[in-house]
Motif scaffolding. Structure first.
Motif, PDB file in Angstrom:
ATOM      1  N   GLU A   1       8.875 -33.344   7.998  1.00 35.21           N
ATOM      2  CA  GLU A   1       7.976 -32.975   6.992  1.00 35.21           C
ATOM      3  C   GLU A   1       6.689 -33.606   7.126  1.00 35.21           C
ATOM      4  O   GLU A   1       6.385 -34.732   7.566  1.00 35.21           O
ATOM      5  CB  GLU A   1       8.429 -33.226   5.436  1.00 35.21           C
ATOM      6  N   ALA A   2       5.442 -32.805   6.865  1.00 38.04           N
ATOM      7  CA  ALA A   2       4.289 -33.198   7.395  1.00 38.04           C
ATOM      8  C   ALA A   2       3.430 -33.710   5.793  1.00 38.04           C
ATOM      9  O   ALA A   2       4.096 -33.563   4.676  1.00 38.04           O
ATOM     10  CB  ALA A   2       3.306 -32.265   8.003  1.00 38.04           C
ATOM     11  N   ALA A   3       2.331 -34.240   5.702  1.00 32.81           N
ATOM     12  CA  ALA A   3       1.582 -34.624   4.743  1.00 32.81           C
ATOM     13  C   ALA A   3       1.251 -33.413   3.873  1.00 32.81           C
ATOM     14  O   ALA A   3       1.264 -33.708   2.528  1.00 32.81           O
ATOM     15  CB  ALA A   3       0.325 -35.190   5.150  1.00 32.81           C
ATOM     16  N   ASP A   4       1.334 -32.414   4.311  1.00 29.71           N
ATOM     17  CA  ASP A   4       0.790 -31.089   3.383  1.00 29.71           C
ATOM     18  C   ASP A   4       2.179 -30.487   2.841  1.00 29.71           C
ATOM     19  O   ASP A   4       2.081 -29.609   2.248  1.00 29.71           O
ATOM     20  CB  ASP A   4       0.010 -30.095   4.212  1.00 29.71           C
ATOM     21  N   GLY A   5       3.228 -31.187   3.103  1.00 34.57           N
ATOM     22  CA  GLY A   5       4.534 -30.775   2.573  1.00 34.57           C
ATOM     23  C   GLY A   5       5.090 -29.680   3.283  1.00 34.57           C
ATOM     24  O   GLY A   5       6.363 -29.319   3.134  1.00 34.57           O
ATOM     25  N   PHE A   6       4.739 -29.111   4.586  1.00 38.66           N
ATOM     26  CA  PHE A   6       5.324 -28.279   5.163  1.00 38.66           C
ATOM     27  C   PHE A   6       6.033 -28.873   6.420  1.00 38.66           C
ATOM     28  O   PHE A   6       5.690 -30.092   6.850  1.00 38.66           O
ATOM     29  CB  PHE A   6       4.373 -27.311   5.887  1.00 38.66           C
ATOM     30  N   ARG A   7       7.185 -28.259   6.849  1.00 43.93           N
ATOM     31  CA  ARG A   7       7.843 -28.897   8.248  1.00 43.93           C
ATOM     32  C   ARG A   7       7.650 -27.967   9.207  1.00 43.93           C
ATOM     33  O   ARG A   7       7.465 -26.795   9.170  1.00 43.93           O
ATOM     34  CB  ARG A   7       9.669 -28.719   7.820  1.00 43.93           C
ATOM     35  N   GLY A   8       7.396 -28.651  10.433  1.00 47.43           N
ATOM     36  CA  GLY A   8       7.324 -27.762  11.448  1.00 47.43           C
ATOM     37  C   GLY A   8       6.575 -28.801  12.355  1.00 47.43           C
ATOM     38  O   GLY A   8       6.726 -29.901  12.772  1.00 47.43           O
ATOM     39  N   GLY A   9       5.931 -27.741  13.569  1.00 44.05           N
ATOM     40  CA  GLY A   9       5.437 -28.526  14.949  1.00 44.05           C
ATOM     41  C   GLY A   9       4.285 -28.786  14.548  1.00 44.05           C
ATOM     42  O   GLY A   9       3.305 -28.839  13.910  1.00 44.05           O
ATOM     43  N   THR A  10       3.267 -29.058  15.895  1.00 45.93           N
ATOM     44  CA  THR A  10       2.056 -29.503  16.315  1.00 45.93           C
ATOM     45  C   THR A  10       1.114 -28.370  16.488  1.00 45.93           C
ATOM     46  O   THR A  10       1.463 -27.627  17.611  1.00 45.93           O
ATOM     47  CB  THR A  10       2.094 -30.498  17.643  1.00 45.93           C
ATOM     48  N   PRO A  11       0.070 -28.374  15.559  1.00 51.73           N
ATOM     49  CA  PRO A  11      -1.030 -26.890  15.838  1.00 51.73           C
ATOM     50  C   PRO A  11      -1.715 -27.627  17.369  1.00 51.73           C
ATOM     51  O   PRO A  11      -1.860 -28.546  17.627  1.00 51.73           O
ATOM     52  CB  PRO A  11      -2.025 -27.157  14.749  1.00 51.73           C
ATOM     53  N   HIS A  12      -1.863 -26.309  18.057  1.00 49.28           N
ATOM     54  CA  HIS A  12      -2.729 -26.467  19.427  1.00 49.28           C
ATOM     55  C   HIS A  12      -3.362 -24.984  19.805  1.00 49.28           C
ATOM     56  O   HIS A  12      -2.926 -24.170  19.244  1.00 49.28           O
ATOM     57  CB  HIS A  12      -1.866 -27.034  20.286  1.00 49.28           C
ATOM     58  N   LEU A  13      -4.019 -25.013  20.911  1.00 51.27           N
ATOM     59  CA  LEU A  13      -4.370 -23.792  21.479  1.00 51.27           C
ATOM     60  C   LEU A  13      -4.124 -24.033  22.994  1.00 51.27           C
ATOM     61  O   LEU A  13      -3.898 -24.994  23.408  1.00 51.27           O
ATOM     62  CB  LEU A  13      -5.817 -23.412  21.412  1.00 51.27           C
ATOM     63  N   HIS A  14      -4.169 -22.763  23.710  1.00 54.16           N
ATOM     64  CA  HIS A  14      -4.109 -22.604  25.052  1.00 54.16           C
ATOM     65  C   HIS A  14      -5.426 -22.246  25.745  1.00 54.16           C
ATOM     66  O   HIS A  14      -5.895 -21.317  24.880  1.00 54.16           O
ATOM     67  CB  HIS A  14      -2.683 -21.891  25.257  1.00 54.16           C
ATOM     68  N   LEU A  15      -5.696 -22.542  26.745  1.00 53.17           N
ATOM     69  CA  LEU A  15      -6.965 -22.061  27.272  1.00 53.17           C
ATOM     70  C   LEU A  15      -7.104 -20.927  28.322  1.00 53.17           C
ATOM     71  O   LEU A  15      -8.051 -20.199  28.201  1.00 53.17           O
ATOM     72  CB  LEU A  15      -7.741 -23.511  27.993  1.00 53.17           C
ATOM     73  N   THR A  16      -5.894 -20.587  28.923  1.00 53.18           N
ATOM     74  CA  THR A  16      -6.065 -19.534  29.785  1.00 53.18           C
ATOM     75  C   THR A  16      -4.615 -18.703  29.470  1.00 53.18           C
ATOM     76  O   THR A  16      -4.582 -17.725  30.215  1.00 53.18           O
ATOM     77  CB  THR A  16      -5.782 -19.873  31.000  1.00 53.18           C
ATOM     78  N   CYS A  17      -3.795 -18.922  28.717  1.00 53.31           N
ATOM     79  CA  CYS A  17      -2.412 -18.201  28.525  1.00 53.31           C
ATOM     80  C   CYS A  17      -2.357 -17.606  27.291  1.00 53.31           C
ATOM     81  O   CYS A  17      -2.454 -18.468  26.069  1.00 53.31           O
ATOM     82  CB  CYS A  17      -1.345 -19.198  28.974  1.00 53.31           C
ATOM     83  N   SER A  18      -1.621 -16.408  27.357  1.00 56.47           N
ATOM     84  CA  SER A  18      -1.201 -15.798  26.032  1.00 56.47           C
ATOM     85  C   SER A  18       0.276 -16.255  26.018  1.00 56.47           C
ATOM     86  O   SER A  18       1.053 -16.680  26.850  1.00 56.47           O
ATOM     87  CB  SER A  18      -1.167 -14.341  26.218  1.00 56.47           C
ATOM     88  N   GLU A  19       0.889 -16.390  24.591  1.00 58.79           N
ATOM     89  CA  GLU A  19       2.193 -16.786  24.588  1.00 58.79           C
ATOM     90  C   GLU A  19       2.703 -15.966  23.299  1.00 58.79           C
ATOM     91  O   GLU A  19       1.935 -15.551  22.667  1.00 58.79           O
ATOM     92  CB  GLU A  19       2.041 -18.278  24.236  1.00 58.79           C
TER      93      GLU A  19
END
Length: 260
Positions: A27-45
């Motif tokens: 659980e994070a400070a905003d109450g949601f459970r989950g992963g780490t926000p990020h972006l990719h520079l050259t790749c679609s996912e």
């Protein structure tokens, strides 16, 4: 570069890579459970949801959105899209990545607050997962997740208030952080997606000329996960070594176990 028209690309189709992801339920400070926000520079996912329920929050220059996830859902996003996985119960995903899995080998920057994005060394210290006991690795992964959510919340709030500048500043900082690794990424692309396309082009030329010799080189390949349960950005990862040269799947800008 010359191409052997009888060759067949040894990697997965189109030089994609695949991993299995069990999304964090911390659980994070905003109450949601989950992963780490990020972006990719050259790749679609892309995400193919296999179990559980959740969502993916995305943020880009054109939109801030939340997409529900359930088994069978297929969601993908292009470079520059910040994404954060939310786990609402047992969320498991097959992740498809461009460029031989470059997103698991450095093409990712976490949305840390600006003071951590000033240079590659400062960023690396903030996100590197140490070679240590599992409990310590989990604590570091959770701490960097929380830092990234702190930064992401600022970016998303500003965008929704009509101010895109913090998001654009983050994208510029991310590009600066990875700049010195671009030559290595280009080499990976040359032997991956570019080579796969070249071989297809050569085979099409031969078929058009009535030459089917490449079919005599048909092969079947099989792999099982080479690593299980690695602490990634979004959760625990099972990864595959498809070409025999897969990088450490936790590398981000500038080496160390700092990326996914």
């Amino acid at each position: 570069m010359s191409v052997d028209p009888a060759a067949s690309f040894a990697g997965l189709p189109g030089a994609v890579a695949v991993s299995h992801l069990s999304v964090y339920d911390w659980e994070a400070a905003d109450g949601f459970r989950g992963g780490t926000p990020h972006l990719h520079l050259t790749c679609s996912e892309a995400y193919v949801v296999t179990e559980g329920r959740g969502a993916v929050q995305t943020l880009g220059p054109e939109a801030s959105d939340t997409t529900p996830l359930k088994p069978g859902a297929l969601v993908w996003f292009t470079p520059g899209t910040i994404h954060r996985l939310i786990n609402e119960g047992g969320l498991r995903i097959v992740v498809l990545m461009q460029n031989n899995g470059l997103p698991e080998a450095g093409d990712a920057v976490l949305t840390l607050p600006p003071e951590y994005l000033t240079d590659p060394e400062t960023y690396a210290r903030a996100v590197r997962i140490p070679d240590a006991a599992e409990a310590e690795q989990a604590a570091v992964a959770r701490h960097r997740r929380d830092l990234a959510i702190e930064g992401f919340t600022v970016l998303r709030s500003a965008w929704e208030a009509g101010d895109p500048e913090p998001l654009l500043d983050f994208q510029r900082a991310a590009a600066m952080l990875v700049r010195r690794r671009v030559a290595d990424w280009r080499s990976r692309w040359e032997v991956g997606a570019a080579e796969a396309a070249r071989q297809t082009g050569a085979q099409l030329d031969r078929l058009a000329a009535g030459d089917d010799s490449h079919l005599a080189q048909a092969r079947t390949r099989t792999r099982f996960p080479a690593a299980h349960g690695k602490f990634g950005m979004c959760g625990r990862l099972d990864t595959y070594d498809v070409l025999g040269s897969h990088d450490d799947p936790d590398r981000g800008p500038d080496a160390g176990r700092e990326g996914l």
